[in-house]
Every structure is written in structure tokens, then in C-alpha cells.
Write a protein that holds these residues in place. Structure first.
Motif, PDB file in Angstrom:
ATOM      1  N   LEU A   1       0.821  -1.211   0.000  1.00 54.48           N
ATOM      2  CA  LEU A   1       0.000   0.000   0.000  1.00 54.48           C
ATOM      3  C   LEU A   1       0.856   1.263   0.000  1.00 54.48           C
ATOM      4  N   PRO A   2       1.694   1.442  -1.028  1.00 50.45           N
ATOM      5  CA  PRO A   2       2.444   2.705  -1.116  1.00 50.45           C
ATOM      6  C   PRO A   2       1.486   3.844  -1.448  1.00 50.45           C
TER       7      PRO A   2
ATOM      8  N   HIS B   1      -3.437   6.420  -3.745  1.00 55.46           N
ATOM      9  CA  HIS B   1      -3.980   7.505  -4.562  1.00 55.46           C
ATOM     10  C   HIS B   1      -4.794   6.932  -5.724  1.00 55.46           C
ATOM     11  N   LYS B   2      -4.270   5.887  -6.346  1.00 57.95           N
ATOM     12  CA  LYS B   2      -4.980   5.261  -7.470  1.00 57.95           C
ATOM     13  C   LYS B   2      -6.281   4.612  -6.997  1.00 57.95           C
ATOM     14  N   LEU B   3      -6.246   3.965  -5.835  1.00 56.16           N
ATOM     15  CA  LEU B   3      -7.454   3.364  -5.282  1.00 56.16           C
ATOM     16  C   LEU B   3      -8.526   4.419  -5.061  1.00 56.16           C
ATOM     17  N   PHE B   4      -8.107   5.572  -4.551  1.00 58.26           N
ATOM     18  CA  PHE B   4      -9.053   6.662  -4.311  1.00 58.26           C
ATOM     19  C   PHE B   4      -9.618   7.182  -5.619  1.00 58.26           C
TER      20      PHE B   4
ATOM     21  N   ASN C   1     -14.502   6.160  -8.018  1.00 54.59           N
ATOM     22  CA  ASN C   1     -15.616   6.957  -8.567  1.00 54.59           C
ATOM     23  C   ASN C   1     -16.138   7.973  -7.556  1.00 54.59           C
ATOM     24  N   TYR C   2     -15.215   8.526  -6.769  1.00 53.99           N
ATOM     25  CA  TYR C   2     -15.642   9.490  -5.763  1.00 53.99           C
ATOM     26  C   TYR C   2     -16.231  10.747  -6.379  1.00 53.99           C
TER      27      TYR C   2
ATOM     28  N   LEU D   1      -5.396  15.626  -1.031  1.00 51.48           N
ATOM     29  CA  LEU D   1      -5.310  14.172  -0.990  1.00 51.48           C
ATOM     30  C   LEU D   1      -3.890  13.649  -0.733  1.00 51.48           C
ATOM     31  N   PRO D   2      -2.878  14.119  -1.473  1.00 57.59           N
ATOM     32  CA  PRO D   2      -1.516  13.620  -1.199  1.00 57.59           C
ATOM     33  C   PRO D   2      -1.079  13.871   0.247  1.00 57.59           C
TER      34      PRO D   2
END
Length: 227
Positions: free
Chosen positions: A68-69, A74-77, A81-82, A164-165
Motif C-alpha cells: 500500500l504505497p 492515490h490510485k485506489l481513491f 468513482n468518488y 489528498l496527497p
């Protein structure tokens, strides 16, 4: 006698099986330190209970760096489809807000007409004005809704992308994994590990027996040759 040639392979198989079986058990057992006459028994507790914290940190580092880097988080978020759900939520909020505001506005205008603040006579005229008012309010609602959704959604998305970051970097994944690992009961952990790797561990035990048998067989062959 033939017995002296048979015993080494059988004894070797038995010793190989037992030593591997004990070695696997000693991964977890004993669960606590053992003492005899106040002297700590070597190799107690088992390897995993003894080095539990080191193992927890090692697993946590692997999870944080490889599983989980920040890039994957970030890609998962982004893949969740947020944005679509955000637009839906914003639309619901704006609908409710505009409905309340425009309903109050409509109510005030109608009260003004009925109280004579706006001088109009005749029921037909009042009804016509009321219908025009409904249409005007509806058009106003649609235009305001479009503008507000565009403005609010865009602003929120922009802030999310900027924050987000920072938010992801502040997630203490390593600490969370360590804490979770340390909270798991050691007996439960043993059941989980032994459970999903039972077949492989049996193979290791049987391999010890086979190797012990082969070593004993070589010993018997050597005895046979020298005799």
C-alpha cells in the motif's frame, strides 16, 4: 545380522520426522517464557512470540512500501468513482438548500400579494400571477442549481486533489499494521498460520523423514560395504 542394516534408515526417518515436527511447533510453542529453578529455559517462548515485535515491524514495512504505497492508495481513491458520488451528494444538498430558499421567497411574495403590499385586484389576476411566479421560481431554481453545482463541485474537487496527497501521507499505515499485529492473540495467530499452511508444513515434516531415511540407508550401505 540384517537388523543392523534396517535400524539406521528407520531410526533416521524417525529422527528426521520428529526434529522437523518439533522445529515447526517451536515457531509458536511455548507461548511464554519457561523457568527452571529461576533460570530461563533456552528457546522459550517460541520464535514468533519471542520476536513478535520485530516481525510486526517487518510486515508493516512491507505493507507500507510494497502493498500500500502512496501511489497505490492515490490510485485506489481515484478509481473509487468518488467524483460521481460527490456530484450526486452536492446535487442533493443544493436541491434541498434551493428548495428551502425559494419556498421562503415564494411564500413572502404571496403574502405580499394577499396583504395588499402589492396592489392587485381580482382573483383571476392573482391566480395568473401565482402561476407565473411558480414558473419563474422553477426557472430560477434550474439556473441556480446548474451554476452552484458547477462551482461547488469544481471547488471541492480542486481542494480534494490538492489535499489528498497530504492526507494520504499522514496515514500511519505502518503504525496501524504494527498495532493490529500486536493486538492479535498469539494462539489465534498460530491457528491462522498453521491452518493455511498445514499442507506445506506436513510436507516439510515428511521431507525430514525421507531425508533421515536416506541418510540411514547410506549408513547401512556403508556398513554393508566395509563388512
Amino acid at each position: 545380522m540384517w537388523v543392523e542394516y534396517v535400524i539406521p534408515p528407520l531410526l533416521g526417518a524417525f529422527i528426521g520426522y520428529i526434529t522437523n515436527y518439533i522445529a515447526i511447533k517451536m515457531l509458536f510453542r511455548p507461548l511464554e517464557e519457561k523457568y527452571i529453578f529461576g533460570i530461563k529455559v533456552p528457546f522459550t517462548p517460541g520464535l514468533i512470540p519471542r520476536r513478535r515485535k520485530e516481525i510486526a515491524y517487518s510486515i508493516a514495512e512491507t505493507v507500507e512500501e510494497h502493498i500500500l504505497p502512496l501511489e497505490k492508495l492515490h490510485k485506489l481513491f481515484e478509481d473509487s468513482n468518488y467524483k460521481e458520488r460527490l456530484h450526486q451528494r452536492v446535487e442533493l444538498v443544493i436541491d434541498e438548500l434551493l428548495a428551502n430558499i425559494l419556498e421562503d421567497l415564494k411564500k413572502n411574495i404571496r403574502e405580499g400579494i394577499s396583504l395588499g403590499k402589492i396592489t392587485l385586484k381580482g382573483a383571476v389576476v392573482v391566480t395568473a400571477i401565482d402561476k407565473l411566479l411558480d414558473k419563474a421560481i422553477e426557472k430560477l431554481r434550474i439556473k441556480l442549481k446548474e451554476k452552484l453545482i458547477e462551482k461547488v463541485s469544481g471547488t471541492i474537487e480542486k481542494h480534494i486533489e490538492e489535499e489528498l496527497p497530504i492526507m494520504l501521507s499522514q496515514l500511519k499505515i505502518k503504525d496501524m499494521v504494527v498495532e493490529t499485529f500486536m493486538e492479535i492473540d498469539i494462539e489465534t495467530m498460530e491457528k491462522v498460520v498453521i491452518g493455511f499452511s498445514e499442507k506445506q508444513l506436513k510436507h516439510i515434516t515428511y521431507t525430514g523423514a525421507v531425508l533421515g531415511f536416506l541418510i540411514g540407508l547410506f549408513q547401512s550401505a556403508y556398513l554393508l560395504v566395509i563388512n
